[in-house]
Scaffold this active site. Structure first.
Site, short mmCIF file in Angstrom:
data_model
loop_
_atom_site.label_atom_id
_atom_site.label_comp_id
_atom_site.label_asym_id
_atom_site.label_seq_id
_atom_site.Cartn_x
_atom_site.Cartn_y
_atom_site.Cartn_z
N HIS A 1 5.79 48.51 51.41
CA HIS A 1 6.51 49.34 52.36
C HIS A 1 7.73 49.97 51.69
O HIS A 1 8.37 49.33 50.84
CB HIS A 1 6.96 48.49 53.56
CG HIS A 1 6.01 48.53 54.72
ND1 HIS A 1 5.41 47.39 55.24
CD2 HIS A 1 5.54 49.58 55.45
CE1 HIS A 1 4.61 47.75 56.24
NE2 HIS A 1 4.67 49.06 56.40
N CYS B 1 -0.29 50.12 59.16
CA CYS B 1 -0.06 49.61 57.80
C CYS B 1 -0.73 48.23 57.64
O CYS B 1 -1.54 48.03 56.74
CB CYS B 1 1.44 49.49 57.53
SG CYS B 1 2.26 51.09 57.37
N GLU C 1 4.46 43.41 50.39
CA GLU C 1 4.13 42.51 51.48
C GLU C 1 3.36 41.27 51.00
O GLU C 1 2.51 41.36 50.12
CB GLU C 1 3.26 43.25 52.52
CG GLU C 1 3.97 44.41 53.21
CD GLU C 1 5.06 43.93 54.17
OE1 GLU C 1 5.09 42.72 54.48
OE2 GLU C 1 5.88 44.78 54.60
#
Lengths: 200, 200, 200, 200
Positions: free
Chosen positions: C165, C141, C78
């Site tokens: 992820h 998350c 991310e």
């Protein structure tokens, strides 16, 4: 209130960009708010310059940028602009962006000032698909969104701004592999979204 | 030519079915062909009985069934009906289908007699998303499509028939997760498809 | 270098969470870096407390949180954590999050310090699907990712952190409607990603 | 029982085809059934000739063809082969197929003789994604599937045959935009599927 609404011109070999097509068809006034429509080039930095000049000239209370997000099924108000640009597709200047930060001294991200959850609820209430998006990508759309937010955080603290992505038009999705939305529905959805944004 | 066009009623908890909504709004005449519109129940076997009775009564040269395929982005004329039914969702009788063959002595599959490739080309030419589909699924839509083809292969050798799936309406896809198509565009697409089918 | 790697426990009715399953199977050492593995509860705020305590205790140079993103096809490092939480699904405390900012005085977004583009290139070089993600969502998350970044920007300026992820495991995607990745490939991909991150 | 299992060679610019890669790694015997593995060219008609010769030579009780369906998430046994070929992509002979019927006097569709529902259940029981597919497309895969069924319905009434599509391998899906499945899992899934098919 004076609201500046911008739409990108066609790019990437397309003959049409739903953004400017929909923006052109917006009413000149929405719920008593004056709508100023502006076509912007799909070019990094230049698009931002064009919008900044219009802000200086028109002194709007709100700026809403509209752009195409091919592959999406709904009208998607964006939550955050991020200080990063990248992309392999050349913009309309023929070059791709230099990968990296947009503003060296800018923060990593700026939230929109627009009431995106209410805007989505209003569009859905009008019977149209809508969803908040948590990423405007890293291409010209995010770049313009970020530049205007950077402007707000440095020179125009009272200005409110945001970005709305819209799907392909049916004529752009004729091969049947991507979702699309009719131009009439885009105009209706954007009108409702702008009306809701202006109330907050 | 007399063309019988059918559309399913709402099912699966939906308040609306784009099929009958679009069929209801078709012109009564398309390129000189008389259009007879018929709402059919989303119920295995019953839907076929209703259409068979209408065929006996109206004696059309062509039958086109229209049904909803939620999740699709385009108007999709179907290529083949298959002699199999299955599905966990109860139909509007409250029961799901008995899994297995639709007609014990029916062939495994029947191609439509309609010019599906030309129909897709015509819909695209009208600026709308269209694609040939190679599977109508195994639920009520395929069941009706198959029963009419079985009828053709046993009792009505000169009858031409086919099935067209259409996407969700925008109001059915408001959460933004599924593609949709405006009712106006569905009516335009179906009209062009029927006009093309009638020419062949 | 000491690297703290965390994985969430199962939630949302699932019996398994690929995150902790893959993290548990990481080597104890990757390219000379000590790997400290930690299971964290899928609960807003609590997950962050657990990780903060581990940071205080272990004093790692790097923290990598791993979480499940059902529906994705690839390993997705991310880019940015955002200062917003929302979600209708109750977390493992049985309650959903209170919608709004995570930290009242936190910035809108924080970029990861990890070399996500190089990590993606390394995972792809190992023959596995990988892609940079520009949104970690707004659920637990992103919340954990943001809290650790907030910690870095307030108390641990030299700490580097990021979030990765991963898709469903095959056993979670048996109905065939969602992509998945084998546990072995997840472990390989995460190992390569961590190795690459540690080099920068 | 003797089972002939075929896998296509790489095509469309790919260096690898998961079909033959997985078939090559099948055990030589599955639950007491002898497995004969055969690579077939991704070429219309030629692939069928190669398999027909192998059927004549080996006289198997069952034939299972395996092919790649990029974009799918699961192992998908096919329900029906259809008497139609089309496709814009040239096959490995450098030409695309002549659009139209595969066999002038063939039926519109032939169901597989394999217990596809049980095969899917068995693959899922082994913890892997599986789903019955109602369309093998109109390219070389469906063509081979149809030709073998046509052979059964004309010359080999006791032969049982079917087609199984498998996803991309991870290495084919590195850009993260398509689902994939590990080679080990493909081999496991195909082995379980073949074992189940052989029991019926």
């Amino acid at each position: 209130m004076k609201i500046l609404v911008t739409g990108f011109d066609p790019f990437g070999g397309e003959k049409i960009n739903p953004a400017i097509e929909a923006v052109k068809r917006l009413p000149d006034e929405i719920a008593g708010n004056q709508i100023i429509k502006l076509e912007v080039p799909t070019i990094f930095y230049q698009s931002a310059e064009v919008v900044k000049k219009a802000i200086e000239k028109e002194n709007p209370e709100m700026v809403i940028n509209v752009g195409q997000a091919g592959g999406r099924s709904a009208i998607t108000p964006e939550r955050i602009a991020i200080n990063f640009q990248a992309g392999s597709t050349p913009d309309n200047s023929g070059k791709g962006p230099k990968e990296g930060k947009i503003q060296a001294d800018g923060l990593d991200g700026y939230f929109t000032q627009l009431p995106i959850k209410k805007m989505v609820a209003a569009i859905r209430h009008a019977g149209l698909p809508a969803q908040v998006s948590n990423s405007a990508g890293t291409y010209v759309c995010n770049h313009l969104f970020y530049e205007i937010q950077y402007l707000i955080h440095h020179d125009y603290p009272n200005l409110k701004a945001g970005f709305i992505h819209i799907p392909y038009l049916p004529s752009q999705a004729r091969n049947g592999r991507y979702p699309s939305m009719s131009l009439d529905n885009m105009v209706t959805g954007l009108t409702v979204a702008i009306e809701t944004a202006a109330m907050c």
